[in-house]
Design an enzyme around this catalytic site. Sequence first.
Site, short mmCIF file in Angstrom:
data_model
loop_
_atom_site.label_atom_id
_atom_site.label_comp_id
_atom_site.label_asym_id
_atom_site.label_seq_id
_atom_site.Cartn_x
_atom_site.Cartn_y
_atom_site.Cartn_z
N LYS A 1 0.80 -1.21 -0.03
CA LYS A 1 -0.03 -0.03 0.19
C LYS A 1 0.96 1.23 -0.02
O LYS A 1 1.93 1.31 0.32
CB LYS A 1 -0.90 -0.30 1.09
CG LYS A 1 -2.02 -0.93 0.90
CD LYS A 1 -3.57 -0.83 1.71
CE LYS A 1 -4.38 -1.61 1.32
NZ LYS A 1 -5.53 -1.99 2.12
N ARG B 1 -4.14 -10.09 4.00
CA ARG B 1 -4.49 -9.90 2.65
C ARG B 1 -3.28 -9.59 1.94
O ARG B 1 -2.96 -8.27 2.08
CB ARG B 1 -5.99 -8.99 2.58
CG ARG B 1 -6.25 -8.81 1.27
CD ARG B 1 -7.56 -8.10 1.36
NE ARG B 1 -7.85 -7.79 -0.31
CZ ARG B 1 -7.47 -6.94 -1.16
NH1 ARG B 1 -6.49 -6.15 -0.85
NH2 ARG B 1 -8.02 -6.94 -2.16
C1 7PJ Z 1 -8.56 -3.98 1.24
C2 7PJ Z 1 -9.47 -4.72 0.92
C3 7PJ Z 1 -8.07 -4.17 2.54
C4 7PJ Z 1 -9.77 -5.90 2.93
C5 7PJ Z 1 -8.68 -3.64 -0.73
C6 7PJ Z 1 -5.66 -2.96 -2.11
C7 7PJ Z 1 -6.85 -2.28 -2.31
N1 7PJ Z 1 -10.33 -5.53 1.52
N2 7PJ Z 1 -9.47 -4.38 -0.58
N3 7PJ Z 1 -9.11 -4.96 3.40
N4 7PJ Z 1 -7.78 -3.38 0.16
N5 7PJ Z 1 -10.75 -6.49 3.69
O1 7PJ Z 1 -5.57 -4.11 -2.47
O2 7PJ Z 1 -4.61 -2.18 -1.67
O3 7PJ Z 1 -7.20 -3.55 3.01
S1 7PJ Z 1 -8.12 -3.05 -2.27
#
Ligand code: 7PJ
Length: 278
Positions: free
Chosen positions: A226, A260
């Site tokens: 990020k 994630r």
């Molecule tokens: C997240 C997400 C996160 C959850 C994205 C990226 C942007 N879902 N979807 N948590 N970020 N739960 O992958 O950087 O931080 S999209």
Amino acid sequence: MKLYCGRHLLDLTSPKIMGILNTTPDSFSDGGALYEQGCLNTHAALKKAEQMLSEGAAIIDVGGESTRPGAAPVSLQQELDRVVRIVEIIAARLDVIISVDTSRPEVMRAAAEAGAGFINDVRALQWPGALEAACQLELPICLMHKQGEPSDMQINPSYRHVDREVRDFFYDSIQRCRGYGISAQRLILDPGFGFGKTDEHHLQLLKALPQFADIGCPLLVGLSRKSMIGRLLGRELSQRLPGSLGFGLVALQRGAKILRVHDVAATQDIVKVYELTC
Ligand code: 7PJ
């Protein structure tokens, strides 16, 4: 701590990795990776999912809407077209939990029908009909905190006490779900790094992770590659893996149960380091 995800069981007594599979042409870090001449390449998507599974991912998170700041909105039909086909293909061939990264009830339903076993909603079931859909589907749901919408959320995020506000949001969201018959045992909480927060807020939220874990629901964090890592460490996108791993390990030590991530193999090493030393 075990969650039923359709035909799979997710055992969170040890931390698990959620591998990111973006089906969007414009995601911030790997957007377009699965596109060939403007078309989504389902074979490449399956290969990527297969690779993440072999590297240690317990969950594959399939997303069809780019939520990076300033991303173009996607229509329902576009999102359905991108996500459902990929979920179907993975579910038919791989023995892995598939999560669907969506806020739309129609996509939740169609993806569950196609074999998804986990709902990941960055809007915490706040879009019309999402609570009802999630309730009927009986799958685990990740409720993420976010301030504002992707188009404007990084413009001027402001909180009096970010940790208290996120904690209150978690309690309110759990209550809201309970009102629809969704028990807290089906919920996963996520402070939403990068979603309407400054880097000061991000660091405060990282400090507050143990408090959030005490609420009693498993914690999921998304820090991988990020822009906060870019800013805090002065790193371009292609150089953010060490920072992602460092923040990931800190998150595990502070109670996160699901990471994630984009880089599954490397993350599997920090999960092992954590397990060897905790
Ligand atoms: C997240 C997400 C996160 C959850 C994205 C990226 C942007 N879902 N979807 N948590 N970020 N739960 O992958 O950087 O931080 S999209």
